[in-house]
Design a protein around this motif. Structure first.
Motif, mmCIF file in Angstrom:
data_model
loop_
_atom_site.group_PDB
_atom_site.id
_atom_site.type_symbol
_atom_site.label_atom_id
_atom_site.label_comp_id
_atom_site.label_asym_id
_atom_site.label_seq_id
_atom_site.Cartn_x
_atom_site.Cartn_y
_atom_site.Cartn_z
ATOM 1 N N GLU A 186 29.812 -6.049 -4.839
ATOM 2 C CA GLU A 186 30.974 -6.940 -4.798
ATOM 3 C C GLU A 186 30.598 -8.355 -5.244
ATOM 4 N N ILE A 187 29.442 -8.843 -4.789
ATOM 5 C CA ILE A 187 28.999 -10.191 -5.162
ATOM 6 C C ILE A 187 28.664 -10.264 -6.642
ATOM 7 N N LEU A 188 27.976 -9.261 -7.165
ATOM 8 C CA LEU A 188 27.639 -9.249 -8.593
ATOM 9 C C LEU A 188 28.897 -9.186 -9.449
ATOM 10 N N ARG A 189 29.900 -8.427 -9.014
ATOM 11 C CA ARG A 189 31.163 -8.368 -9.746
ATOM 12 C C ARG A 189 31.846 -9.738 -9.738
ATOM 13 N N TRP A 190 31.810 -10.413 -8.612
ATOM 14 C CA TRP A 190 32.376 -11.760 -8.491
ATOM 15 C C TRP A 190 31.699 -12.721 -9.480
ATOM 16 N N LEU A 191 30.369 -12.678 -9.540
ATOM 17 C CA LEU A 191 29.637 -13.543 -10.459
ATOM 18 C C LEU A 191 30.035 -13.286 -11.910
ATOM 19 N N GLU A 192 30.135 -12.021 -12.272
ATOM 20 C CA GLU A 192 30.481 -11.676 -13.648
ATOM 21 C C GLU A 192 31.907 -12.080 -13.987
ATOM 22 N N GLU A 193 32.835 -11.832 -13.069
ATOM 23 C CA GLU A 193 34.238 -12.173 -13.320
ATOM 24 C C GLU A 193 34.444 -13.683 -13.425
ATOM 25 N N ALA A 194 33.623 -14.460 -12.702
ATOM 26 C CA ALA A 194 33.732 -15.914 -12.749
ATOM 27 C C ALA A 194 33.003 -16.514 -13.949
ATOM 28 N N GLY B 133 13.962 -8.132 -4.407
ATOM 29 C CA GLY B 133 14.683 -8.017 -5.673
ATOM 30 C C GLY B 133 16.058 -7.411 -5.558
ATOM 31 N N ASN B 134 16.662 -7.484 -4.383
ATOM 32 C CA ASN B 134 17.979 -6.870 -4.191
ATOM 33 C C ASN B 134 19.021 -7.384 -5.172
ATOM 34 N N PHE B 135 18.958 -8.671 -5.493
ATOM 35 C CA PHE B 135 19.878 -9.243 -6.480
ATOM 36 C C PHE B 135 19.179 -9.505 -7.809
ATOM 37 N N GLY B 136 17.926 -9.906 -7.761
ATOM 38 C CA GLY B 136 17.230 -10.271 -8.987
ATOM 39 C C GLY B 136 17.149 -9.152 -9.994
ATOM 40 N N ILE B 137 16.889 -7.936 -9.513
ATOM 41 C CA ILE B 137 16.760 -6.808 -10.440
ATOM 42 C C ILE B 137 18.093 -6.467 -11.103
ATOM 43 N N PRO B 138 19.189 -6.301 -10.355
ATOM 44 C CA PRO B 138 20.450 -6.024 -11.056
ATOM 45 C C PRO B 138 20.914 -7.189 -11.935
ATOM 46 N N MET B 139 20.624 -8.436 -11.549
ATOM 47 C CA MET B 139 21.002 -9.561 -12.411
ATOM 48 C C MET B 139 20.208 -9.535 -13.707
ATOM 49 N N ALA B 140 18.969 -9.031 -13.645
ATOM 50 C CA ALA B 140 18.136 -8.961 -14.854
ATOM 51 C C ALA B 140 18.682 -7.972 -15.876
ATOM 52 N N ARG B 141 19.527 -7.042 -15.451
ATOM 53 C CA ARG B 141 20.129 -6.104 -16.400
ATOM 54 C C ARG B 141 21.144 -6.791 -17.297
ATOM 55 N N THR B 142 21.632 -7.953 -16.857
ATOM 56 C CA THR B 142 22.588 -8.718 -17.656
ATOM 57 C C THR B 142 21.949 -9.959 -18.263
ATOM 58 N N VAL C 76 21.936 -20.727 -10.514
ATOM 59 C CA VAL C 76 20.957 -20.887 -9.432
ATOM 60 C C VAL C 76 21.523 -20.147 -8.229
ATOM 61 N N PHE C 77 20.796 -19.164 -7.758
ATOM 62 C CA PHE C 77 21.297 -18.181 -6.803
ATOM 63 C C PHE C 77 20.427 -18.188 -5.548
ATOM 64 N N ALA C 78 21.051 -18.318 -4.374
ATOM 65 C CA ALA C 78 20.318 -18.287 -3.103
ATOM 66 C C ALA C 78 21.138 -17.486 -2.096
ATOM 67 N N SER C 79 20.709 -16.263 -1.855
ATOM 68 C CA SER C 79 21.428 -15.367 -0.942
ATOM 69 C C SER C 79 20.745 -15.359 0.426
ATOM 70 N N MET C 80 21.393 -15.942 1.425
ATOM 71 C CA MET C 80 20.892 -15.965 2.805
ATOM 72 C C MET C 80 19.464 -16.483 2.848
ATOM 73 N N SER C 81 19.158 -17.468 2.043
ATOM 74 C CA SER C 81 17.786 -17.943 1.906
ATOM 75 C C SER C 81 17.497 -19.072 2.884
ATOM 76 N N PRO C 82 16.444 -18.945 3.710
ATOM 77 C CA PRO C 82 16.057 -20.046 4.595
ATOM 78 C C PRO C 82 15.560 -21.263 3.830
ATOM 79 N N GLY C 83 15.313 -21.115 2.533
ATOM 80 C CA GLY C 83 14.849 -22.234 1.727
ATOM 81 C C GLY C 83 15.889 -23.312 1.511
ATOM 82 N N VAL C 84 17.183 -22.977 1.686
ATOM 83 C CA VAL C 84 18.246 -23.969 1.475
ATOM 84 C C VAL C 84 18.921 -24.203 2.829
#
Length: 306
Positions: free
Chosen positions: A74-82, A99-108, A161-169
């Protein structure tokens, strides 16, 4: 006549929260400083990285559950549609984990820079990249705070720039750092409200038993990020979900994990261990610990530059 704040806005005037980023930064910092969780934190950044090393296998396993996979789709679809994730884009994934998000984002995207300081997470990510055959993901083994943007050449270098539930931010300076490296879009997700993380409902009940004080709300609530960005002139799209938390595990495992969890805040002596054990036993059936509750997560996407 009403008193005015130093920034020129009347006390209580709505403009102080819609036009003054410094008001939001102060509120965010004050929330962190007054939070019982932050006040009792016993470990530094190195210990937090080590905690993620220990959690890497179970975190990865949980991320493969269908509910987690559906949320990512759902989140990846949102990113692409936006238009935030497009062919040819360069993406920075802060706190990339396995790599939960990084790997699928790398396909695009043309390139994904995966920022991940926990070595065990990196090992899982490298294995997944090999299985995927992805050659356009570069791993940087640092925390977001450690990164020297000028030395890396990252200022204004990423389309997303993508940060999903990251304690870094988790503080204003790290959010501003995100803005400085984006030339198009940013995405940030985080907890909101009174219950957060895997142990959210349990922590809320156990905290006053151990410390004789209330837990309070999440000190880096995503609303602080939203308010700060709005006051800076950005217009983030913010979505919330309230997933149910379903914990079900062997009672002994629950005790071990809760001892590890609370050791971040207190020396777990015999008295604390008894409190944890009694709580687990009172919420167990036939040796199986069971607990339900809810949490709240916020997901935010905004354009940095037109």
């Amino acid at each position: 006549m009403r008193k005015r704040e130093k920034h020129g806005t009347p006390r209580g005037d709505p403009r102080s929260i819609t036009r003054d980023p410094e008001a939001w930064k102060r509120a965010w910092r004050e929330a962190k400083e007054s939070s019982p969780v932050n006040r009792r934190e016993r470990r530094g950044q190195a210990a937090e990285v080590e905690r993620w090393n220990r959690r890497a296998p179970s975190y990865t396993e949980h991320s493969e559950l269908e509910g987690s996979r559906a949320r990512r789709r759902e989140i990846l679809r949102w990113l692409e549609e936006a238009g935030a994730l497009r062919p040819g884009d360069r993406v920075l994934d802060i706190g990339a984990g396995p790599g939960n998000f990084g790997i699928p984002m790398a396909r695009t995207a043309a390139e994904v820079v995966a920022l991940e300081p926990a070595g065990e997470m990196v090992s899982i990510l490298e294995q997944r990249l090999t299985e995927e055959g992805a050659a356009n993901v570069r791993i940087v083994g640092k925390t977001w705070e450690e990164v020297d943007l000028e030395a890396e050449g990252w200022l204004g270098a990423f389309d997303l720039v993508f940060a999903s539930m990251s304690p870094g931010v988790s503080r204003p300076e790290m959010l501003e750092k995100m803005l400085s490296v984006s030339r198009a879009f940013c995405y940030l997700s985080g907890w909101s409200g009174e219950s957060w993380g895997k142990w959210g409902p349990v922590q809320r009940e156990l905290w006053p038993r151990i410390f004789s004080e209330e837990l309070g709300d999440y000190p880096s609530d995503i609303l602080y990020s939203f308010g700060m960005l709005y006051a800076m002139g950005y217009r983030p799209e913010l979505r919330f979900v309230q997933p149910r938390v379903q914990l079900e595990m062997d009672g002994g495992q629950a005790i071990r994990e809760l001892v590890d969890h609370f050791s971040r805040y207190v020396e777990v002596d015999g008295a604390v261990r008894r409190i944890i054990r009694d709580y687990v036993e009172s919420n167990s059936r036939s040796g199986l610990f069971v607990k339900q509750g809810t949490s709240c997560q916020g997901f935010m996407l905004w354009r940095v530059k037109q």
